[in-house]
Scaffold this motif. Sequence first.
Motif: not given
Lengths: 169, 96
Positions: B8-13, B42, B47, B50-54
């Motif tokens: 489970i991830y909490k999404v920021k931005d 995820v 670079a 940081m974990r990203l969600v796209k």
Amino acid sequence: MRFAKLVLDRVDRIVPFQRAYAHCDIPCGIYDPHMAQLAAHTVIRMDMLIADAMKNGADDAEGKNKIVRYVSIKEQHAEICKHEVRVLWGDYFKPDHAKAHPELNDLVWNILKLASKAKQSTDVKAGEELLENVEKLAEIFWKTKGISTYRAQAPYPTDREMVYPKVGA
Amino acid sequence: MTLLPVSIYKVKDNSMIPTILDGDYVISIGWYGNIRRGDIVVLRHPAGAMRLVKRVERVDADSVYVVGDNRAESEDSRNFGAVKRQSLLGKVVAVI
């Protein structure tokens, strides 16, 4: 779903979940340590004004009002300084920069701690220590851009130096 | 791939607006089988840590091209190129 989110929010407060960033940097490519430097200067200035106000007696409502305003601005600018440094660290600096400047990560960490210390204290020394570390970060920042820097007296009533990039003629 | 199959991830931005809002949670599965165009994943930022969600826009042999749903405000493969499949940490199966 709303209930599930409430539950997850509660859990997150106790045991934070990992963050996944829907990263929204445009990215604009516009970065500058100047804001952090200004914020550190402001912290020092507030420490100076607090000391002055105390010397002149801050026992009446006017005096107390002044002190509260100074502390409030000091708090805000220490936080601005932290925010700006976090943005530089997270968005601008890359692993290669940290390799070229091994002190970078510790420096950022120190600044974040020193900004908190500057919030807790009214000692001008705490502000000075914050400023000096922010200046070091500014020097590294400009070095990574291939721009040399110089230190000069800042045109502020803080009466202290600041790192400037050598740009233009 | 992660060791735990479910995370489970909490999404920021804001780059996944309107699908995922800042502060939403996503449930992702690490053992996801095939990744298809349109999947939300995820991944690790190429670079850094940081974990990203796209969202996956294109799948190649060993890489995937990911973009944010909110193109105007997203740092994604348009900036950092396609990412290696090993960078994928999981496929999002639920947004809460």
